[in-house]
Design a protein around this motif. Sequence first.
Motif, mmCIF file in Angstrom:
data_model
loop_
_atom_site.group_PDB
_atom_site.id
_atom_site.type_symbol
_atom_site.label_atom_id
_atom_site.label_comp_id
_atom_site.label_asym_id
_atom_site.label_seq_id
_atom_site.Cartn_x
_atom_site.Cartn_y
_atom_site.Cartn_z
ATOM 1 N N PHE A 156 -16.951 22.188 6.990
ATOM 2 C CA PHE A 156 -16.042 21.368 6.195
ATOM 3 C C PHE A 156 -16.833 20.639 5.128
ATOM 4 C CE2 PHE A 156 -17.693 18.081 8.941
ATOM 5 C CZ PHE A 156 -17.644 16.915 8.176
ATOM 6 N N ILE A 157 -16.126 20.218 4.097
ATOM 7 C CA ILE A 157 -16.675 19.325 3.095
ATOM 8 C C ILE A 157 -15.588 18.323 2.734
ATOM 9 C CG2 ILE A 157 -16.032 20.881 1.206
ATOM 10 C CD1 ILE A 157 -18.490 19.772 -0.319
ATOM 11 N N GLU A 158 -15.978 17.065 2.574
ATOM 12 C CA GLU A 158 -15.040 15.995 2.216
ATOM 13 C C GLU A 158 -15.603 15.217 1.044
ATOM 14 O OE1 GLU A 158 -12.256 13.055 4.714
ATOM 15 O OE2 GLU A 158 -14.395 12.636 4.964
ATOM 16 N N LEU A 159 -14.755 15.008 0.042
ATOM 17 C CA LEU A 159 -15.123 14.267 -1.162
ATOM 18 C C LEU A 159 -14.195 13.070 -1.291
ATOM 19 C CD1 LEU A 159 -15.446 17.279 -3.633
ATOM 20 C CD2 LEU A 159 -17.316 16.114 -2.439
ATOM 21 N N THR A 160 -14.762 11.898 -1.598
ATOM 22 C CA THR A 160 -13.966 10.675 -1.724
ATOM 23 C C THR A 160 -14.402 9.909 -2.963
ATOM 24 O OG1 THR A 160 -13.883 10.504 0.694
ATOM 25 C CG2 THR A 160 -13.161 8.588 -0.570
ATOM 26 N N ALA A 161 -13.448 9.570 -3.825
ATOM 27 C CA ALA A 161 -13.688 8.706 -4.980
ATOM 28 C C ALA A 161 -12.956 7.392 -4.747
ATOM 29 C CB ALA A 161 -13.216 9.372 -6.266
ATOM 30 N N MET A 162 -13.603 6.291 -5.100
ATOM 31 C CA MET A 162 -13.042 4.969 -4.818
ATOM 32 C C MET A 162 -13.321 4.011 -5.968
ATOM 33 S SD MET A 162 -14.267 1.672 -3.907
ATOM 34 C CE MET A 162 -15.832 1.893 -3.051
ATOM 35 N N HIS A 163 -12.324 3.162 -6.263
ATOM 36 C CA HIS A 163 -12.522 2.033 -7.173
ATOM 37 C C HIS A 163 -11.929 0.792 -6.514
ATOM 38 C CE1 HIS A 163 -13.079 -0.217 -10.887
ATOM 39 N NE2 HIS A 163 -11.841 -0.684 -10.741
ATOM 40 N N ARG A 164 -12.699 -0.271 -6.470
ATOM 41 C CA ARG A 164 -12.272 -1.516 -5.817
ATOM 42 C C ARG A 164 -12.545 -2.692 -6.739
ATOM 43 N NH1 ARG A 164 -14.657 -5.612 -2.504
ATOM 44 N NH2 ARG A 164 -13.395 -6.247 -0.698
ATOM 45 N N ARG A 165 -11.534 -3.564 -6.883
ATOM 46 C CA ARG A 165 -11.713 -4.813 -7.634
ATOM 47 C C ARG A 165 -11.292 -5.963 -6.736
ATOM 48 N NH1 ARG A 165 -8.768 -7.761 -11.983
ATOM 49 N NH2 ARG A 165 -7.080 -6.223 -11.871
ATOM 50 N N LEU A 212 -9.150 8.453 -3.907
ATOM 51 C CA LEU A 212 -8.774 9.861 -3.936
ATOM 52 C C LEU A 212 -9.675 10.587 -2.950
ATOM 53 C CD1 LEU A 212 -7.235 12.306 -5.085
ATOM 54 C CD2 LEU A 212 -9.012 12.451 -6.872
ATOM 55 N N ASN A 213 -9.065 11.247 -1.959
ATOM 56 C CA ASN A 213 -9.838 11.880 -0.888
ATOM 57 C C ASN A 213 -9.391 13.330 -0.712
ATOM 58 O OD1 ASN A 213 -11.707 11.010 1.595
ATOM 59 N ND2 ASN A 213 -10.226 12.527 2.326
ATOM 60 N N HIS A 214 -10.365 14.232 -0.582
ATOM 61 C CA HIS A 214 -10.058 15.644 -0.332
ATOM 62 C C HIS A 214 -10.991 16.179 0.744
ATOM 63 C CE1 HIS A 214 -8.804 19.771 -1.011
ATOM 64 N NE2 HIS A 214 -10.089 20.121 -1.005
ATOM 65 N N ARG A 215 -10.400 16.810 1.751
ATOM 66 C CA ARG A 215 -11.172 17.466 2.802
ATOM 67 C C ARG A 215 -10.783 18.939 2.861
ATOM 68 N NH1 ARG A 215 -13.630 16.120 8.178
ATOM 69 N NH2 ARG A 215 -13.503 18.036 9.416
ATOM 70 N N GLN A 216 -11.812 19.791 2.881
ATOM 71 C CA GLN A 216 -11.616 21.231 2.927
ATOM 72 C C GLN A 216 -12.353 21.800 4.129
ATOM 73 O OE1 GLN A 216 -9.827 23.141 0.417
ATOM 74 N NE2 GLN A 216 -9.912 24.673 2.047
ATOM 75 N N ASN A 217 -11.630 22.471 5.012
ATOM 76 C CA ASN A 217 -12.232 23.181 6.136
ATOM 77 C C ASN A 217 -12.388 24.653 5.771
ATOM 78 O OD1 ASN A 217 -12.099 20.808 7.761
ATOM 79 N ND2 ASN A 217 -9.973 21.283 8.262
ATOM 80 N N TYR A 218 -13.492 25.246 6.201
ATOM 81 C CA TYR A 218 -13.703 26.666 5.947
ATOM 82 C C TYR A 218 -14.586 27.232 7.050
ATOM 83 C CZ TYR A 218 -18.247 25.159 4.079
ATOM 84 O OH TYR A 218 -19.496 24.609 3.932
ATOM 85 N N GLY A 219 -14.357 28.487 7.376
ATOM 86 C CA GLY A 219 -15.102 29.074 8.470
ATOM 87 C C GLY A 219 -14.679 28.464 9.801
ATOM 88 N N GLN A 258 -6.645 18.854 3.096
ATOM 89 C CA GLN A 258 -5.809 17.658 3.000
ATOM 90 C C GLN A 258 -6.305 16.826 1.830
ATOM 91 O OE1 GLN A 258 -4.940 15.348 6.619
ATOM 92 N NE2 GLN A 258 -5.259 13.457 5.449
ATOM 93 N N THR A 259 -5.381 16.453 0.945
ATOM 94 C CA THR A 259 -5.715 15.631 -0.211
ATOM 95 C C THR A 259 -4.833 14.390 -0.192
ATOM 96 O OG1 THR A 259 -6.248 17.616 -1.496
ATOM 97 C CG2 THR A 259 -5.922 15.566 -2.718
ATOM 98 N N ASP A 260 -5.457 13.210 -0.365
ATOM 99 C CA ASP A 260 -4.734 11.938 -0.334
ATOM 100 C C ASP A 260 -5.069 11.133 -1.578
ATOM 101 O OD1 ASP A 260 -3.558 11.483 2.635
ATOM 102 O OD2 ASP A 260 -5.442 12.578 2.756
ATOM 103 N N SER A 267 0.839 -1.191 0.000
ATOM 104 C CA SER A 267 0.000 0.000 0.000
ATOM 105 C C SER A 267 0.872 1.238 0.000
ATOM 106 C CB SER A 267 -0.945 0.021 1.211
ATOM 107 O OG SER A 267 -0.237 0.023 2.427
ATOM 108 N N GLY A 268 0.362 2.294 -0.611
ATOM 109 C CA GLY A 268 1.103 3.543 -0.668
ATOM 110 C C GLY A 268 0.169 4.706 -0.945
ATOM 111 N N ARG A 269 0.608 5.888 -0.575
ATOM 112 C CA ARG A 269 -0.189 7.089 -0.853
ATOM 113 C C ARG A 269 0.725 8.306 -0.911
ATOM 114 N NH1 ARG A 269 -2.877 9.694 4.588
ATOM 115 N NH2 ARG A 269 -1.268 8.999 6.060
ATOM 116 N N VAL A 270 0.221 9.342 -1.564
ATOM 117 C CA VAL A 270 0.840 10.655 -1.550
ATOM 118 C C VAL A 270 -0.184 11.623 -0.991
ATOM 119 C CG1 VAL A 270 2.460 10.206 -3.411
ATOM 120 C CG2 VAL A 270 0.162 11.051 -3.949
ATOM 121 N N GLN A 271 0.308 12.692 -0.361
ATOM 122 C CA GLN A 271 -0.579 13.618 0.339
ATOM 123 C C GLN A 271 -0.140 15.050 0.094
ATOM 124 O OE1 GLN A 271 -0.538 14.346 4.879
ATOM 125 N NE2 GLN A 271 -2.214 12.857 4.594
#
Length: 631
Positions: free
Chosen positions: A275-284, A264-271, A225-227, A214-218
């Motif tokens: 916050f809002i967090e978006l996550t895209a996923m593909h699994r096989r 692919l995950n992105h979290r944005q804090n504001y105020g 925070q984006t992963d 397993s590996g990730r970049v951030q």
Amino acid sequence: MKRTILFSTIVTTSCSALLADETGEAQVSGPETPLYVLAEYVIKDQQTANIMPVTTYDTPVSNLEFNPRVDFQSRNMAEAQGDVTIRGGIFENTGFRVGSVTLMDPQTGHYFAEIPIAPEMLTIPEVLVAGDNALYGFNSTVGTISYDWIEIGNGGSLTLGGGDNDLNFQRLHHATTGELFDSGKWTWGAEIEYSRSESDGTIQNGEHDFDRFSGRVQLLGPNSQTDLFAGYQSKFFGWPGMYTADRFDLSPEFENLKTRLYVLNHRQNYGEDNFIELTAMHRRHTDNYILDATNYIPFPFVFVADHETTVTALGFSGFHRLSPKFGLNYAGQIAGDEIESTSLENTFTSRSYGKFTLLPEYALQLNQSDSLTFRAGASYDDTNRGNSEVSLIGDVTWERSHGNGNSESIYLSYAETSQVAGYTAIGGGTTSGIFRSNPFLERETSQNLELGGKIKQASWSLEAAVFYRWDDDLVDWTFSNADLFARSANGVDIETYGVEMIATKSWNKVQAIASYAFLDKDEDYGDVTIDGSFYALNYANHRVTLGLIWTPTELFKVSIDNEWRSQEENALRNSDDEAIFTHASVTFYPPNIENLELFVAVDNAWDDDFEEVPGTPGRGVQTAVGGTFRW
């Protein structure tokens, strides 16, 4: 009687350690490794003393079997094939959420826990129930085990170990960070990990051979925070009667699993709170299953099934404050899946899903310390293969906060959830084979009414809840005495009554957690030919957990997890209905070698043969020794 004496011994030993140090202030002690401590577990709800398993490398689900809210019914070991249930549900009622997306396997919930992510990349999981599960869960009616992506820090570790039954395991993890373009505000991080293990197993035909990459970049900004993650896991393991119990004289069964996961995950804090967090996923996920009944009498045979599933999903969640008193919680997920299988017999091989939840809240400050929070909203679930469902959510919470950090709270919650069954339950053969599907299964719906509260002090806490859940058309796997060789998918209307109590206490050198849970059920299958249940009626009437971390000096740490249960009677179970499990470890920090940890550990210390899945043999004793060097 034997188990009673053993349990009493554990309690006496634990209490002696507590009383030996009851005058100190609450703190965490120990050299170099306070990142994973019981105090953090209490906050994040994974309330166990041990971090590392004994039988293989660490995974996101390791040691969940000692979590007070989780019942882990394993075959071979938790990291091999484990059915994770919450509050008396079944394995398909539990979701695994990473970021804002729920990872799912459309074939069967048996593979929900196949998560090829290094635990260092994730927060300690929260167990979401009631209104929080209704808000954030997806196709999981009872509970969700939720993880977040942790911030990458510099460092790494190397672990080597082994034990009896020819066990050996190795882990390598490394992470690095740096400043992005000399900005002073943005940083980048990269993290990789490789783990492997193998053994002959604690009983015959219980071997395993695991690998994980397993590996990730951030990318980390002042408010974001984006992963980007990629992981692969290969698992081969066996166990007699793994899914067929003793129907074929405990013939060996084998699984060969391969899981690929991209996120692919992105979290944005504001105020202030938003916050809002978006996550895209593909699994096989691919699975080769073999039932080797070549020694079965009167007719020997071999049964083989191959499956491959793919899932692509987009999830989102967030909170937006509209005014000082009003706020909006929201979450949702859309997903599409597909399956190729040698055991499905119809054209139901793909499906799309969608869920959207809005949960407004109103916070009323009663005085300087007391507040009331009201939440009321609804979820909308739909698929292209069945009916949609609107589910209501509502709760009210009173909280009193003190200036020293102490607090008390009481809540009343009502939550509705729904889900649809997997392909194994609805898409296979209905009159032949060892697993019988049911194409007429309806959408499952669940309603949960709950009253609970919590007291939090500097060195101790106490939380309790009483709940009543009624499920309609819950999909269960059942057996009939008229058909000796098959398990069948059937719907059941079931009512569950439950009580939970969890207490924690910290001393100078000791941290402890104890819990008690009670469950009772009333069920109606609407079919007199059904004689028993593999899953829905496989639950503990009474369950006690006791965890202890004791640090007598800076050189040693002792961690003990215990579980005692009294299980509901089941016609398929060959073992006793009572069981006691202990997972204990001792860690030594050599004073002359900085960052080195040496450990010895034992799992199932009392060699209890309790059948966690009725008719399927329980695991044996496993011991291990090894070391971890950190940098």
